[in-house]
Design a protein around this motif. Structure first.
Motif, PDB file in Angstrom:
ATOM      1  N   PHE A 370       0.825  -1.207  -0.215  1.00 51.58           N
ATOM      2  CA  PHE A 370      -0.113  -0.473  -0.272  1.00 51.58           C
ATOM      3  C   PHE A 370       0.605   1.348   0.149  1.00 51.58           C
ATOM      4  N   ASN A 371       2.371   1.292  -0.296  1.00 48.03           N
ATOM      5  CA  ASN A 371       3.021   2.060  -0.162  1.00 48.03           C
ATOM      6  C   ASN A 371       2.873   2.998   0.997  1.00 48.03           C
ATOM      7  N   LEU A 372       2.735   2.632   2.251  1.00 54.58           N
ATOM      8  CA  LEU A 372       2.075   3.435   3.515  1.00 54.58           C
ATOM      9  C   LEU A 372       3.542   4.458   4.216  1.00 54.58           C
ATOM     10  N   GLY A 373       3.289   4.964   4.472  1.00 50.96           N
ATOM     11  CA  GLY A 373       4.235   5.955   5.756  1.00 50.96           C
ATOM     12  C   GLY A 373       4.686   5.651   6.880  1.00 50.96           C
ATOM     13  N   VAL A 374       6.020   5.838   7.235  1.00 48.40           N
ATOM     14  CA  VAL A 374       5.915   4.771   8.607  1.00 48.40           C
ATOM     15  C   VAL A 374       6.469   6.306   9.358  1.00 48.40           C
ATOM     16  N   ARG A 375       6.443   5.796  11.090  1.00 46.23           N
ATOM     17  CA  ARG A 375       6.590   7.087  11.900  1.00 46.23           C
ATOM     18  C   ARG A 375       7.306   6.041  12.776  1.00 46.23           C
ATOM     19  N   LEU A 376       8.377   6.519  13.694  1.00 40.53           N
ATOM     20  CA  LEU A 376       8.758   5.569  14.571  1.00 40.53           C
ATOM     21  C   LEU A 376       8.482   6.061  16.401  1.00 40.53           C
ATOM     22  N   THR A 377       7.738   6.277  17.384  1.00 43.38           N
ATOM     23  CA  THR A 377       7.499   6.463  17.913  1.00 43.38           C
ATOM     24  C   THR A 377       8.568   6.906  19.009  1.00 43.38           C
ATOM     25  N   PRO A 378       8.999   7.654  20.199  1.00 44.66           N
ATOM     26  CA  PRO A 378       9.704   7.363  21.205  1.00 44.66           C
ATOM     27  C   PRO A 378       9.618   6.421  22.487  1.00 44.66           C
ATOM     28  N   GLN A 379       8.458   4.903  22.333  1.00 46.99           N
ATOM     29  CA  GLN A 379       8.226   3.972  23.175  1.00 46.99           C
ATOM     30  C   GLN A 379       8.287   3.368  22.085  1.00 46.99           C
ATOM     31  N   GLN A 380       9.675   2.857  21.102  1.00 46.57           N
ATOM     32  CA  GLN A 380      10.438   2.000  19.826  1.00 46.57           C
ATOM     33  C   GLN A 380       9.070   1.443  19.747  1.00 46.57           C
ATOM     34  N   SER A 381       8.246   1.609  19.265  1.00 47.47           N
ATOM     35  CA  SER A 381       7.512   1.309  17.731  1.00 47.47           C
ATOM     36  C   SER A 381       6.972   2.181  16.855  1.00 47.47           C
ATOM     37  N   ILE A 382       5.102   1.379  16.541  1.00 50.36           N
ATOM     38  CA  ILE A 382       6.160   1.860  14.978  1.00 50.36           C
ATOM     39  C   ILE A 382       4.684   2.640  14.753  1.00 50.36           C
ATOM     40  N   LEU A 383       4.370   3.534  13.724  1.00 53.40           N
ATOM     41  CA  LEU A 383       3.037   3.807  13.036  1.00 53.40           C
ATOM     42  C   LEU A 383       2.766   3.527  11.623  1.00 53.40           C
ATOM     43  N   LEU A 384       2.068   2.805  11.319  1.00 54.16           N
ATOM     44  CA  LEU A 384       1.988   2.697   9.665  1.00 54.16           C
ATOM     45  C   LEU A 384       0.808   4.201   9.333  1.00 54.16           C
ATOM     46  N   THR A 385       0.689   4.940   8.246  1.00 53.80           N
ATOM     47  CA  THR A 385       0.271   6.109   8.032  1.00 53.80           C
ATOM     48  C   THR A 385      -0.215   6.096   6.407  1.00 53.80           C
ATOM     49  N   SER A 386      -1.771   7.019   6.749  1.00 47.31           N
ATOM     50  CA  SER A 386      -1.973   7.359   5.081  1.00 47.31           C
ATOM     51  C   SER A 386      -2.386   6.113   4.736  1.00 47.31           C
ATOM     52  N   ILE A 387      -3.364   5.118   5.193  1.00 48.46           N
ATOM     53  CA  ILE A 387      -4.136   4.256   5.157  1.00 48.46           C
ATOM     54  C   ILE A 387      -5.535   4.674   4.903  1.00 48.46           C
ATOM     55  N   THR A 388      -5.510   4.112   3.241  1.00 47.76           N
ATOM     56  CA  THR A 388      -7.758   4.745   3.530  1.00 47.76           C
ATOM     57  C   THR A 388      -8.319   3.393   4.117  1.00 47.76           C
ATOM     58  N   THR A 389      -9.872   4.196   4.369  1.00 48.63           N
ATOM     59  CA  THR A 389     -10.510   3.523   4.574  1.00 48.63           C
ATOM     60  C   THR A 389     -10.871   2.221   4.311  1.00 48.63           C
ATOM     61  N   ALA A 390     -10.580   2.205   2.743  1.00 48.02           N
ATOM     62  CA  ALA A 390     -11.196   1.131   2.075  1.00 48.02           C
ATOM     63  C   ALA A 390     -10.055   0.319   2.446  1.00 48.02           C
ATOM     64  N   GLN A 391      -8.823   0.351   2.352  1.00 44.82           N
ATOM     65  CA  GLN A 391      -7.310  -0.370   2.791  1.00 44.82           C
ATOM     66  C   GLN A 391      -7.476  -1.327   4.239  1.00 44.82           C
ATOM     67  N   ARG A 392      -8.192  -0.249   4.953  1.00 44.20           N
ATOM     68  CA  ARG A 392      -7.752  -0.939   6.390  1.00 44.20           C
ATOM     69  C   ARG A 392      -8.239  -2.637   6.989  1.00 44.20           C
ATOM     70  N   PRO A 393      -9.418  -3.052   6.623  1.00 49.21           N
ATOM     71  CA  PRO A 393      -9.538  -4.658   6.506  1.00 49.21           C
ATOM     72  C   PRO A 393      -8.222  -5.651   6.034  1.00 49.21           C
TER      73      PRO A 393
END
Ligand code: SRM
Ligand code: SF4
Length: 560
Positions: A370-393
């Motif tokens: 899905f060519n997702l953006g990524v963000r790393l958190t200061p709690q050593q975890s990961i966020l996958l970003t810019s996911i459309t509602t249709a892509q969620r499932p």
């Protein structure tokens, strides 16, 4: 060890912009670097390590840390990290507590290829370690709110403004040149000797202390006006965690609120603070060289006066800001119209594939698909970003197919836990941390269930030595490596990162940490005030009273 003549200060000063012997040593036959080169390598984001599980032999390899301001990566940048983890490192990626990635196990002969390939994806490791401004942290949560985005953009802009000017990095790792030319080593901010020690900056949103802003050398807290426009920053100065056991001259410290500046003054303000560290930091004693000691020794008033003299604009009185909470941004969150981001907890930051839990493959697949953006958190975890509602499932189904655990599969105590890498890679580790915390968490979960408080959201942080890399001194419960398999138990940090924990018991055996806490947790369950957290409870009761309670009940399990 370095001889007196070869002090780190002289190595830096004589390095021609952080080059020194690196170009020649890089191409020799050895599997490691000499001490002087090893020190300079740190500025390039590289640590020489050896496998500490192997006794008697020094099996050299390297840790490489990339610099990712605000923890932000594109899909392509993530996938390059992922590929290099297999190609040159130990098949894992490690998210750090400052929102960067580390590779472990890179061999000397593969360093150049690793850095060159990162560079081709516009990722650098210059300044990820060493006596210089480190990765600038910022709240990673993506949003379509331009005011909030302005804070993250500011953090990236600040990072650029503080970036070292030397061309040695590019010449050595990217161009592969053996002689580094002297001409581009002018460092107007850092000077020839760079800083006396590392320098850390965090940028927070008001009310959300996910970056542990008080633990940074400089913490900036965004201030918005009544129209929700970013006007400037409250400025915190002099935070720092690292101490040495039984050396009372070393201190943990939270930043002091020293003032407020307008947005367009903030870069110059931070530069001025960096120059105070550069000019007044202790260059004789590295254990006393962080900015926090300048504030501790000379006082906050002195610091503010010195800062004012270096500013071409007024340092204003701090603005009011709301009380902090900590948002770890896990689970599904709205990112804007028809867009979502998914926060996935990564236990101790280690992205790997295990039997039945193929986190690394699952992340790779959804990010690629899905060519997702990524963000790393200061709690050593990961966020996958810019996911459309249709892509969620489909995103969720792919992750589930790989056995990836989402936030609802984590107990609160595990979700909020952090551990540093410690053994076998960290040369300074006294005890285990990352490798043992998962089983300690299992024990914790069982204990909390037996006590009837399974959902208790405690913050537990563990480090293999007192340097404090997982910031245990602001946790409610901190396990800090003390001697072989023994820990100092710290208690009473505030979950929102605004109060330091204090040592409660020393020399607690690793397998006695949870049993030691059990009676305290039971006491907390029975007597805490409404809404009172465990950290607040132990702080209100005072440690002497708690020791007496445990001794009277014959419940003191371990320690002295
Ligand atoms: Fe750290 C040194 C790992 C965040 C305080 N830290 C190290 C080294 C490089 C060991 C060494 O010097 O040989 C560790 C590498 C271990 C390995 O095998 O990977 C190491 N530190 C880490 C990371 C990876 C821990 C983690 O669990 O993620 C974090 C990398 C952050 C990044 O991306 O830049 C990490 N280190 C921190 C933090 C937390 C923070 O910055 O928010 C601290 C406490 C805050 C502070 O700086 O006061 C921290 N690390 C230290 C110290 C003590 C510094 C001091 O002032 O006393 C050392 C030792 C040193 O610098 O001499 C250290
Ligand atoms: Fe190493 Fe100590 Fe940092 Fe853990 S806290 S990574 S053991 S330096």
């Amino acid at each position: 060890m370095l001889s007196k003549k070869q002090s780190l200060e002289s190595i830096k000063a004589e390095s021609s912009g952080l080059s020194g012997p690196l170009p020649t040593e890089l191409v020799n036959e050895e599997d490691h670097f000499t001490e002087a080169a090893k020190q300079l390598l740190k500025f390039h984001g590289i640590y020489q390590q050896h496998d500490r599980d192997k006794r008697g032999v020094k099996d050299y390899s390297f840790m490489v840390r990339t610099k990712l301001p605000g923890g932000q990566l594109t899909a392509e940048q993530y996938l390059v990290h992922d590929r290099l983890a297999s190609q040159y490192a130990n098949d894992t990626l490690r998210i750090t507590t400052r929102q960067t990635f580390q590779f472990h196990g890179v061999l000397k002969g593969e360093l150049q290829a690793t850095l060159r390939e990162l560079n081709s994806a516009f990722v650098t490791s210059l300044g990820a370690c060493g006596d210089i401004v480190r990765n600038v942290m910022a709240c990673p949560a993506p949003t379509d709110d331009p005011q909030r985005t302005a804070v993250q953009d500011f953090a990236l802009h600040l990072s650029d403004a503080l970036f070292p000017r030397t061309s040695a990095y590019h010449q050595i790792w990217v161009d592969g040149e053996q002689m580094v030319e002297d001409k581009a080593v002018e460092e107007p901010l850092y000077g020839k000797s760079y800083l006396p020690r590392k320098f850390k900056i965090g940028v927070a949103y008001p009310g959300d202390n996910c970056v542990d802003v008080y633990t940074n050398d400089v913490g900036l807290v965004a201030i918005f006006d009544e129209d929700d426009l970013l006007t400037g920053f409250n400025v915190l100065v002099g935070g720092g965690m690292g101490i040495t056991h039984q050396n009372e001259e070393t201190i943990t410290r939270l930043g002091d609120l020293v003032g407020y500046v307008e947005v367009d003054q903030a870069v110059d303000l931070v530069k001025a603070i960096v120059t105070i560290h550069r000019d007044f930091g202790d260059r004789e004693n590295r254990k006393h060289a962080r900015l926090k000691y300048i504030l501790h020794d000379r006082g906050v008033e002195w610091f503010i006066n010195e800062l004012r003299q270096r500013l071409a604009f007024p340092l204003q009185a701090p603005r009011e800001m709301p009380e902090f909470e900590v948002e770890d941004h896990m689970g599904w969150n709205a990112q804007g119209e028809d867009l979502w981001y998914l926060g996935i907890p990564v236990e101790n930051g280690r992205i790997a594939d295990w039997d039945g839990y193929r986190l690394r493959s699952g992340l790779r697949k959804v990010i690629e698909r899905f060519n997702l953006g990524v963000r790393l958190t200061p709690q050593q975890s990961i966020l996958l970003t810019s996911i459309t509602t249709a892509q969620r499932p489909e995103v969720e189904a792919i992750l589930r197919d790989h056995g990836v655990k989402l936030v609802e599969d984590f107990s609160n105590v595990r979700r909020y836990s952090l551990a540093c890498p410690a053994l076998p890679t960290c040369g300074l580790a006294i005890t285990e941390a990352e490798r043992v915390l998962p089983s300690i968490m299992t024990e914790f979960e069982a204990t909390l269930s037996e006590l009837g408080i399974p959902d208790e959201a405690l913050s537990v942080r563990m480090t293999g030595c007192p340097n404090g890399c997982a910031r245990p001194y602001v946790a409610e419960i901190g396990f800090v490596g003390r001697s072989l398999n023994k820990y100092t138990l710290f208690l009473g940090g505030k979950a929102n990162g605004t109060r330091l924990a204090r040592p409660f018991l020393d020399l607690v055996e690793g397998d006695q940490l949870v049993p030691t806490l059990r009676p305290l947790l039971a006491y907390y369950r029975d007597t805490h005030q409404p809404e009172e957290s465990f950290g607040d409870f132990v702080t209100r009761l005072d440690f002497d009273a708690l020791h007496q309670y445990l001794a009277a009940e014959n419940l003191l399990v371990s320690g002295d």
